[in-house]
Structure formats: C-alpha cells, structure tokens
Write a protein that holds these residues in place. Structure first.
Motif, short mmCIF file in Angstrom:
data_model
loop_
_atom_site.label_atom_id
_atom_site.label_comp_id
_atom_site.label_asym_id
_atom_site.label_seq_id
_atom_site.Cartn_x
_atom_site.Cartn_y
_atom_site.Cartn_z
N SER A 16 0.85 -1.19 0.00
CA SER A 16 0.00 0.00 0.00
C SER A 16 0.87 1.22 0.00
CB SER A 16 -0.88 0.04 1.26
OG SER A 16 -1.79 -1.02 1.26
N ALA A 17 0.37 2.26 -0.62
CA ALA A 17 1.08 3.53 -0.56
C ALA A 17 1.03 4.02 0.88
CB ALA A 17 0.42 4.53 -1.49
N PRO A 18 1.94 4.91 1.27
CA PRO A 18 1.93 5.42 2.64
C PRO A 18 0.55 5.90 3.04
CG PRO A 18 3.84 6.25 1.44
CD PRO A 18 2.97 5.52 0.46
N GLY A 19 0.08 5.44 4.20
CA GLY A 19 -1.24 5.82 4.67
C GLY A 19 -2.35 5.08 3.95
N GLY A 20 -2.02 4.07 3.13
CA GLY A 20 -3.03 3.27 2.46
C GLY A 20 -3.48 3.82 1.13
N THR A 21 -3.05 5.02 0.80
CA THR A 21 -3.42 5.60 -0.48
C THR A 21 -2.37 6.62 -0.89
OG1 THR A 21 -5.14 6.73 -1.73
CG2 THR A 21 -4.84 7.45 0.52
N ALA A 22 -2.33 6.93 -2.14
CA ALA A 22 -1.41 7.95 -2.62
C ALA A 22 -1.96 9.33 -2.29
CB ALA A 22 -1.21 7.83 -4.12
N VAL A 23 -1.10 10.19 -1.86
CA VAL A 23 -1.51 11.55 -1.58
C VAL A 23 -0.89 12.43 -2.66
CG1 VAL A 23 -1.42 13.44 0.08
CG2 VAL A 23 -1.61 11.08 0.88
N ALA A 24 -1.72 12.94 -3.52
CA ALA A 24 -1.20 13.76 -4.62
C ALA A 24 -1.39 15.22 -4.27
CB ALA A 24 -1.93 13.44 -5.92
N SER A 25 -0.27 15.92 -4.10
CA SER A 25 -0.36 17.34 -3.84
C SER A 25 -0.36 18.10 -5.17
CB SER A 25 0.81 17.80 -2.97
OG SER A 25 2.03 17.47 -3.59
N GLN A 26 -0.02 17.39 -6.23
CA GLN A 26 0.01 17.98 -7.56
C GLN A 26 -0.74 17.07 -8.52
OE1 GLN A 26 4.19 18.35 -8.24
NE2 GLN A 26 4.44 20.00 -6.79
N PRO A 27 -1.21 17.61 -9.64
CA PRO A 27 -1.96 16.77 -10.58
C PRO A 27 -1.09 15.66 -11.20
CG PRO A 27 -1.89 19.07 -11.32
CD PRO A 27 -1.10 18.98 -10.06
N LEU A 28 -1.76 14.61 -11.59
CA LEU A 28 -1.11 13.49 -12.27
C LEU A 28 -0.52 14.00 -13.59
CD1 LEU A 28 -0.72 10.40 -12.11
CD2 LEU A 28 -2.82 10.18 -13.41
N ARG A 29 0.72 13.64 -13.86
CA ARG A 29 1.38 14.08 -15.11
C ARG A 29 1.22 12.95 -16.12
NH1 ARG A 29 6.93 16.43 -12.53
NH2 ARG A 29 7.21 14.22 -12.12
N LEU A 30 0.21 13.07 -16.94
CA LEU A 30 -0.21 12.00 -17.83
C LEU A 30 -0.74 12.60 -19.12
CD1 LEU A 30 -1.00 8.88 -17.97
CD2 LEU A 30 -3.22 9.61 -17.11
N SER A 31 -0.39 11.97 -20.25
CA SER A 31 -1.01 12.35 -21.52
C SER A 31 -1.44 11.07 -22.21
CB SER A 31 -0.04 13.14 -22.40
OG SER A 31 0.99 12.33 -22.88
N ILE A 32 -2.65 11.07 -22.73
CA ILE A 32 -3.18 9.90 -23.44
C ILE A 32 -3.78 10.39 -24.74
CG2 ILE A 32 -4.86 8.01 -23.40
CD1 ILE A 32 -4.59 7.96 -20.37
N ALA A 33 -3.42 9.72 -25.83
CA ALA A 33 -3.93 10.10 -27.15
C ALA A 33 -5.44 9.86 -27.21
CB ALA A 33 -3.23 9.29 -28.23
N GLU A 34 -6.13 10.76 -27.87
CA GLU A 34 -7.58 10.59 -28.05
C GLU A 34 -7.90 9.44 -28.99
OE1 GLU A 34 -9.90 14.08 -28.85
OE2 GLU A 34 -8.61 15.30 -27.55
N ASP A 35 -7.08 9.29 -30.03
CA ASP A 35 -7.29 8.22 -31.01
C ASP A 35 -5.97 7.48 -31.21
OD1 ASP A 35 -8.40 6.64 -32.99
OD2 ASP A 35 -8.05 8.11 -34.58
N PRO A 36 -5.57 6.65 -30.23
CA PRO A 36 -4.25 6.01 -30.31
C PRO A 36 -4.17 4.99 -31.45
CG PRO A 36 -5.49 5.13 -28.46
CD PRO A 36 -6.31 6.24 -29.06
#
Length: 179
Positions: A16-36
């Motif tokens: 488990s992540a610390p405290g049982g969950t991930a604590v995100a103080s900043q947004p997830l840095r992710l990009s996903i193509a709309e039409d991969p």
C-alpha cells in the motif's frame, strides 16, 4: 466461500502507498492520445521511482473518462528495487487494488495499463528526474495523433548508431557515432 476478485492471495505480496493511499499534492502528469494508433498511447511522468506510491497515485487519479485500471505491467529498470523487499504483485490504492507484474524483457520503458473494459493503454514512463521541458516534449509527442515512435525513441534511447554486425559506428576521426 467466495472471494472478491481483488482480494490478495496469500502468495502474492500486496503493498500500500503510505497511509493506504497515494496523496497527490500535484496533478497526475499524464497524456493519453484521443485516437491512439501508434506503438504507444501516451506518457506518464511519475514524481519518483517508488513503484508502490506512484502506481497508487496513477490508479487514484487516472482519468475516469478513460477507464478504471485493473492491472499494470511495468518495466523493472524504471523503478527502484529496495533490497530484501519483494516486488509487489498487487498495490492498494483508494480506488481499489490493482494487480502488477513486470515485463519479461526489462528495457521497454513502458507501463501497460489494462482497464476494466479490457482496453490496454501503453504509456511511456518518463524518468522522474527529466527536465520539465524535455518531459513535456515527450508527453506531447507520445499523446499526439501523429506519433509512430516507440518509448525508447521518444526518450532518445535509440540514438547510438550501429553497423550491421552490432558494432558502434565511428566517424573518420574516431570521435563518435556517425549521423
């Protein structure tokens, strides 16, 4: 007796992540193509090399419009491997538990997320220490509609020139690879 499909088996390490969950103080840095349609579907730029913390953050903040993560395959060299600690086969996050596993060939620099719908999303793992401008460039290219490059190409890892026998190609003065 019935068990939940996400209940850990006794043989599978669960972390488990610390405290049982991930604590995100900043947004997830992710990009996903709309039409991969290329070799990758996007990119993920985790903040650390801690697999458990980062996978929990990815699970908890993965875009709901894309889907819910069920499983995640990862490339071992992208993550720290603390001595004496087994690689978790499941990671607990606030949104639930996700099964994890690693690729047989370790040099892919990808995570493959299997969604509850059955869809697979192939994400380039941008190393956490990458400069912001480089990381944003990789993420934009990986999630772009015209991307046909592999993770290694996007990360600039396929730059050395080799001859047909696999030897490093040198220029005339022996100073380096030929373009």
């Amino acid at each position: 007796m019935t068990t939940s499909p996400h209940a850990p088996s006794p043989a599978a390490p669960v972390a488990s992540a610390p405290g049982g969950t991930a604590v995100a103080s900043q947004p997830l840095r992710l990009s996903i193509a709309e039409d991969p349609h290329g070799p990758v579907d996007g990119a993920w730029w985790p903040r650390s090399r801690d697999l458990v913390t980062e996978v929990a953050d990815l699970v908890d903040h993965f875009p709901v419009e894309v889907g819910r993560l069920d499983r995640l395959l990862f490339s071992r060299p992208d993550w720290d491997d603390p001595e004496g600690v087994a690689t978790p086969r499941r990671v607990r996050a606030a949104r639930g538990t996700v099964k994890t596993g690693s690729f047989p060939s370790d040099d892919t620099h990808l995570v493959v997320a299997k969604l509850a719908s059955g869809r697979r999303v192939r994400l380039v793992v941008v190393p956490p220490g990458t400069s912001e401008s480089e990381a944003r460039g990789v993420m934009t290219a990986a999630g772009g509609p015209d991307n046909h490059r592999t993770a290694r190409e996007l990360l600039g890892l396929d730059t050395d020139q080799r001859d047909d026998l696999g030897h490093q190609a040198w220029d005339d003065d022996g100073a380096g690879a030929t373009p």
